[in-house]
Design a protein around this motif. Sequence first.
Motif, PDB file in Angstrom:
ATOM      1  N   TYR A   1       0.835  -1.176   0.197  1.00 23.69           N
ATOM      2  CA  TYR A   1      -0.071  -0.287   0.165  1.00 23.69           C
ATOM      3  C   TYR A   1       0.923   1.387   0.297  1.00 23.69           C
ATOM      4  O   TYR A   1       0.817   2.116  -0.808  1.00 23.69           O
TER       5      TYR A   1
ATOM      6  N   LYS B   1       2.468   2.053  -3.403  1.00 25.37           N
ATOM      7  CA  LYS B   1       1.223   2.128  -4.233  1.00 25.37           C
ATOM      8  C   LYS B   1       1.008   1.183  -5.442  1.00 25.37           C
ATOM      9  O   LYS B   1       0.895   1.273  -6.199  1.00 25.37           O
ATOM     10  N   GLU B   2       1.345  -0.166  -4.788  1.00 27.24           N
ATOM     11  CA  GLU B   2       1.643  -1.295  -5.318  1.00 27.24           C
ATOM     12  C   GLU B   2       0.397  -1.666  -4.902  1.00 27.24           C
ATOM     13  O   GLU B   2       0.479  -2.820  -5.032  1.00 27.24           O
TER      14      GLU B   2
END
Length: 256
Positions: free
Chosen positions: A33, A36-37
């Motif tokens: 998270y 930003k994956e």
Amino acid sequence: MLSIDEHDFTIHKFQLLCEAIVATYPTVTMSEYMNKEHPARFVLMRHDVDRMPGHALETARVEHELGIRATYYFRSIKSVFKPEIMMQIQDMGHEIGYHYETLSEANGDPEKGIELFQSHLEDFNDVCQVKTICMHGRPLSKYDNRDMWKTYDFKDYGIIGEAYLSVGSELNYFSDTGRSWNNKNSLRDFIPNKIEDFTADTTDDLIDLIESCELENLYILAHPERWSLNMVDLGLYCGMDMAVNLVKKVLAAVRT
């Protein structure tokens, strides 16, 4: 007499919660998270291992069998810091993090607190590479462990984020603290400056909300020791939760 499967906060109910999640959302770990994956819709599953690490192994197995990858934060105290359990959980594909409480341990002294933090983090990194951390609330302590980062920067220690301070206000946060999902019994278990738009009292309520697909995301905190394996376990922990909730109400009244 009700069987254990008919009670809330049992390993059976946890299984039902996980089944609802995998039928509706993909799951991400805390580090995924923060990097930003993750897809647009997701569940961020977090576990704070405050005590009884054997229970964490049980919840991790349930999740692993269903394809859920979660993040487990372990305290550094001897009864919880169990490398063999931590490595088993990590081998299932889960993330292991450090559940720090060093400002409380240092009686509010940031310099001593950061020294303890660095020492404990080294112990964790000998077991697994820690990427994210999460403060332990320590309700009986007057110190908020997150305040240590007003003086220091956790990124200086190879940490990419903190489970409260580094998450966005877009997350819909649900915690089982106090044996409910409505966060009414939390002294410190909340995302700063976040107003919760959705609540759930029981796990069945939370399952209904998940299955409604109403939310783009859910950030769920479940303490493994709260999810009982048998009736004796259930009775003991239910009584403990009631006592702790009472103490929290007294402390909240005193501190306001």
